[in-house]
Write an enzyme that holds these catalytic residues in place. Structure first.
Site, PDB file in Angstrom:
ATOM      1  N   ASP A   1       1.129   2.873   3.543  1.00 50.27           N
ATOM      2  CA  ASP A   1       0.414   3.728   3.215  1.00 50.27           C
ATOM      3  C   ASP A   1       1.276   4.868   2.804  1.00 50.27           C
ATOM      4  OD1 ASP A   1      -1.689   5.158   2.372  1.00 50.27           O
ATOM      5  OD2 ASP A   1      -3.114   5.140   4.228  1.00 50.27           O
TER       6      ASP A   1
ATOM      7  N   HIS B   1       0.876  -1.172   0.058  1.00 48.39           N
ATOM      8  CA  HIS B   1      -0.004  -0.054   0.161  1.00 48.39           C
ATOM      9  C   HIS B   1       0.955   1.272   0.235  1.00 48.39           C
ATOM     10  CE1 HIS B   1      -3.837   2.032   1.877  1.00 48.39           C
ATOM     11  NE2 HIS B   1      -2.988   2.979   1.128  1.00 48.39           N
TER      12      HIS B   1
ATOM     13  N   HIS C   1       1.508   5.308  -2.299  1.00 47.21           N
ATOM     14  CA  HIS C   1       1.012   6.307  -3.430  1.00 47.21           C
ATOM     15  C   HIS C   1       2.309   6.817  -3.933  1.00 47.21           C
ATOM     16  CE1 HIS C   1      -3.159   6.075  -1.585  1.00 47.21           C
ATOM     17  NE2 HIS C   1      -2.690   5.892  -0.325  1.00 47.21           N
TER      18      HIS C   1
HETATM   19 ZN   LIG Z   1      -7.016   4.588   2.586  1.00 48.09          ZN
HETATM   20 ZN   LIG Z   2      -3.587   4.917   0.954  1.00 52.15          ZN
END
Ligand SMILES: [Zn+2]
Ligand SMILES: [Zn+2]
Lengths: 311, 425
Positions: B306, B61, B63
């Site tokens: 994340d 996960h 970005h």
């Molecule tokens: Zn999320």
């Molecule tokens: Zn995320």
């Protein structure tokens, strides 16, 4: 004892002694306000900018008068909310103002913590005239001064704070200040308006009903309901709110016989306070306003590095 | 071209290996894992004494912000940050600009990663077109173009019926669905965890119920449709209880958490610290403890970062206005190694959560050092001490709550398909 802070942003950051110093100074300042010529040269040559992102004629005027009575030059700036959306950031605005070399910026801002953001980045003093739902230290101080005027002390007072605590910076400053000074604070309001963890804010009791909070209280402090904030989810109607959380001559009898009634203003008459109470003998609302100027003079004075000379 | 990694503590949970061994790599694949291996004269030799040698770490996960938001991060800098953090593979979320909801965007990511990235990049496509939550994206085509999962990360699929159909459809396509479980109506204008700290700071709170309610909905839909479901960035004790119970009754649900949820609490927001602003928000101590317990008992399958890069201007601003998220690729390994020190996880269990399980969940052929598998290998120096600094982070963005802090443990070498893509120092 000198005042060590560059800024005054929250009563949470001040010690009991520092709060006492501000209150004592305010008492001295009050003497100036009762003179024929209400002006001393203490802050002559200092530039103070009142930067108000939210409209508040009362607080702004009070700060402005405070500045002028100390002979400072005060300038009012009310950035339109549109200039913020036009892309100028708070920091940009502040840097521009810095170029004008102010000594103190008195700011009101809708975002909690915005003052810390500025204070970290600007060399001048920052005084918080209200930030979001965080604190409103000058209001907290003037409330405490008004209580001390009446009782001669703050230690051991039972203070009921009633209404929308969640959104109230006035409540937070009072809770922080009063619990440091040894008062006991009782909160009441619809559970939709009591913030999570409020009971941990110091010597605070969260009550199940308004009657429980004001029972035997020395001070009943009513908070302003901000109609625009309540939306559709926090309250059914104002009518119901005033019935269960409004102060009227009947429920006021639960408090001590000559308990003080306070309200930060402006009052929604018939909602938080019935007019009988607002204009009654027990109301100290006008004394609060009067003390506001003295407290703000004390704040301006101390962030400018003033030392209170011994009596 | 061959590579011999000698004398390291080799940990390969899939083969049940935890021993001092050598690894021989040839033509990008693991050739042998054994004691006292010798290599051809031309081989590059790495002495891994005192280090852990593990299957390459997989962050399921992240970005990467590419395409469209390259001012925050791009595939080049993002994969460099991954390599520096010991990751050999990352799965990148689709909230780019445009959204990765069609094969053109997927193909762009795949091609650019192949040409310029230094670790494997596995794109995650959108569940719904534009991640708008209105109609299903072409999941079959996304999978064909290279997507390994679908997610509307950043936006919950608000419509429950659509979520049901998405789970059913993804199952049919054989692609994992990753849920960003958040009930927006409960979040409202909240900017941090609802609790004492928010009350004191006068910031609007986000109740834990916002995550729990959404998690419950998605878990029940997975159960009802008998579809696999993965829940991203779990942060609350309630959501973990729901997932634990669901797993016990055989629901096909997996989940991940991120290092910040087991390392920090909402206390980190004090001072209106925007590098502690994220979604879901940093929670209470009780939630932090629950996350650790769930790592320990296996309720949490994976640790993912994340990794959410943002430009300075998006963080150096009043708290309410700051964007959510922090970078995580370069701090994940030392923060996660602390779990071993604290005896929350054994070292092999940690490697499961950082390599084996994310590979399984995404259905990618990684996470093992079995002879014949891709030679994606991380060599971890558990003693390396280093300070997180904006100057040395490889990520384009520097939005980390740990700037200035000293970390223990780092990737000494990151090896992708037998090639050293990162070497420490
Ligand atoms: Zn999320
Ligand atoms: Zn995320």
């Amino acid at each position: 004892m000198g005042f060590k802070h560059k800024d005054i942003i929250a009563l949470r950051d001040l010690t009991k002694e520092e709060i006492l110093l501000l209150l004592d100074t305010a008492e001295n300042m009050r003497e100036i306000n009762s003179r024929d010529i209400k002006k001393v040269p203490t802050l002559r040559g200092k530039t103070i900018i009142n930067l108000f992102y939210e409209a508040s004629t009362r607080t702004r005027t009070s700060f402005e008068i405070a500045a002028k009575r100390l002979s400072a030059d005060a300038v009012n700036i009310s950035p339109s909310t549109s200039s913020a959306t036009k892309g100028e950031t708070l920091l940009d605005t502040a840097k521009n103002l810095m170029a004008m070399k102010p000594d103190i910026i008195v700011m009101r801002h809708a975002i909690s913590g915005a003052h810390y953001f500025l204070a970290k980045r600007l060399p001048c003093s920052i005084i918080n005239a209200g930030d979001g739902a965080h604190e409103h230290p000058s209001q907290g101080l003037l409330d405490m001064l008004t209580m001390r005027d009446r009782f001669g002390k703050l230690d051991g007072l039972k203070v009921a704070i009633v209404g929308d605590v969640t959104h109230s910076r006035v409540a937070r400053s009072n809770i922080q200040g009063l619990t440091k000074m040894g008062s006991q604070v009782f909160l009441a309001g619809p559970p939709t308006m009591i913030p999570t963890g409020a009971e941990k804010l110091g010597n605070v009791t969260v009550c199940n009903s308004m009657n429980e909070a004001i029972d035997g209280a020395d001070v009943v402090m009513m908070l302003r309901i901000q109609l625009e904030r309540q939306g559709k989810t926090l309250l059914p109607t104002l009518k119901e709110y005033s019935r269960y959380y409004g102060l009227n001559p009947e429920n006021l009898k639960l408090a001590k016989k000559d308990a003080m009634v306070m309200h930060p203003g402006p009052i929604n008459r018939g909602v938080e306070l019935s007019s009988y109470v607002a204009d009654g003998d027990q109301s100290h609302v006008m004394k609060q306003v009067e003390n506001g100027v003295a407290v703000r003079m004390a704040m301006l004075y101390h962030v400018s590095g003033g030392e209170l000379t011994a009596e | 071209m061959s590579l011999l990694i000698k004398n390291g503590r080799v940990i390969d949970p899939l083969q049940n290996i935890d021993d001092t061994l050598d690894i021989l790599v040839e033509r990008g694949k693991v050739k042998d894992v054994a004691k006292g291996l010798s290599a051809p004269d031309s081989a590059e030799i790495i002495d891994a004494k005192g280090c852990y040698v593990t299957p390459g770490l997989v962050d399921m996960h992240v970005h990467l912000r590419d395409p469209g938001l390259e001012y925050k991060e791009d595939i080049v800098t993002g994969t460099r940050a991954a390599a520096a953090g010991g990751f050999t593979s990352v799965a990148c979320m689709p909230n780019t600009s445009p959204v990765n909801d069609n094969k053109t965007v997927t193909s762009y990511i795949v091609a650019k990663a192949k040409a310029e990235g230094c670790v494997n990049v596995f794109p995650v496509g959108a569940i719904t077109k534009g991640s708008k939550g209105e109609s299903l994206a072409e999941m079959g085509e996304l999978k064909e173009a290279g997507c390994v999962a679908v997610s509307d990360d950043g936006h919950p699929v608000a419509n429950t019926e659509l979520m049901r159909r998405a789970l059913e459809y993804a199952k049919g396509m054989g692609i994992m669905l990753i849920s960003h479980a958040e009930e927006k109506s409960l979040v409202g204008e909240g900017v941090m965890n609802e609790g004492f700290v928010a009350t004191e700071l006068g910031l609007k709170g986000i109740p834990w119920a916002a995550e729990d309610v959404a998690t419950a909905r998605d878990v029940y839909l997975a159960e009802f449709t008998n579809s696999p479901l993965h829940i991203a960035h779990v942060s609350t004790q309630g959501a973990l209880r729901i997932i634990r119970n669901a797993k016990a009754r055989g629901v096909r649900v997996t989940c991940e958490t991120a290092p910040h949820y087991f390392t920090l609490t909402d206390d980190a927001v004090r001072g209106y610290e925007t590098n502690a602003k994220m979604n879901p928000p940093l929670r209470s101590t009780a939630d932090q403890e629950a996350v650790k317990a769930a790592l320990k008992d296996g309720t949490i399958d994976a640790i993912a970062t994340d990794h959410a890069p943002h430009h300075l201007d998006e963080k150096d601003i009043e708290f309410n206005l700051a964007l959510n998220g922090i970078i995580g690729l370069e701090t994940s390994l030392p923060l996660s190694l602390k779990l071993v020190e604290e005896k929350v996880l054994t070292l092999p269990a940690l490697i499961e959560k950082m390599s084996v399980n994310p590979s399984k969940i995404l259905g990618i052929d990684r996470g093992s050092l079995k002879p014949g598998s891709a030679a994606d290998i991380t060599i971890i120096d558990p003693k390396a001490a280093w300070t997180v600094s904006a100057d040395t982070l490889a990520s384009k963005s520097k939005n980390s709550p740990w700037l200035g802090e000293t970390m223990k443990g780092a990737a000494a070498y990151t090896i992708v398909a037998g090639k050293v893509v990162y070497k420490r120092g």
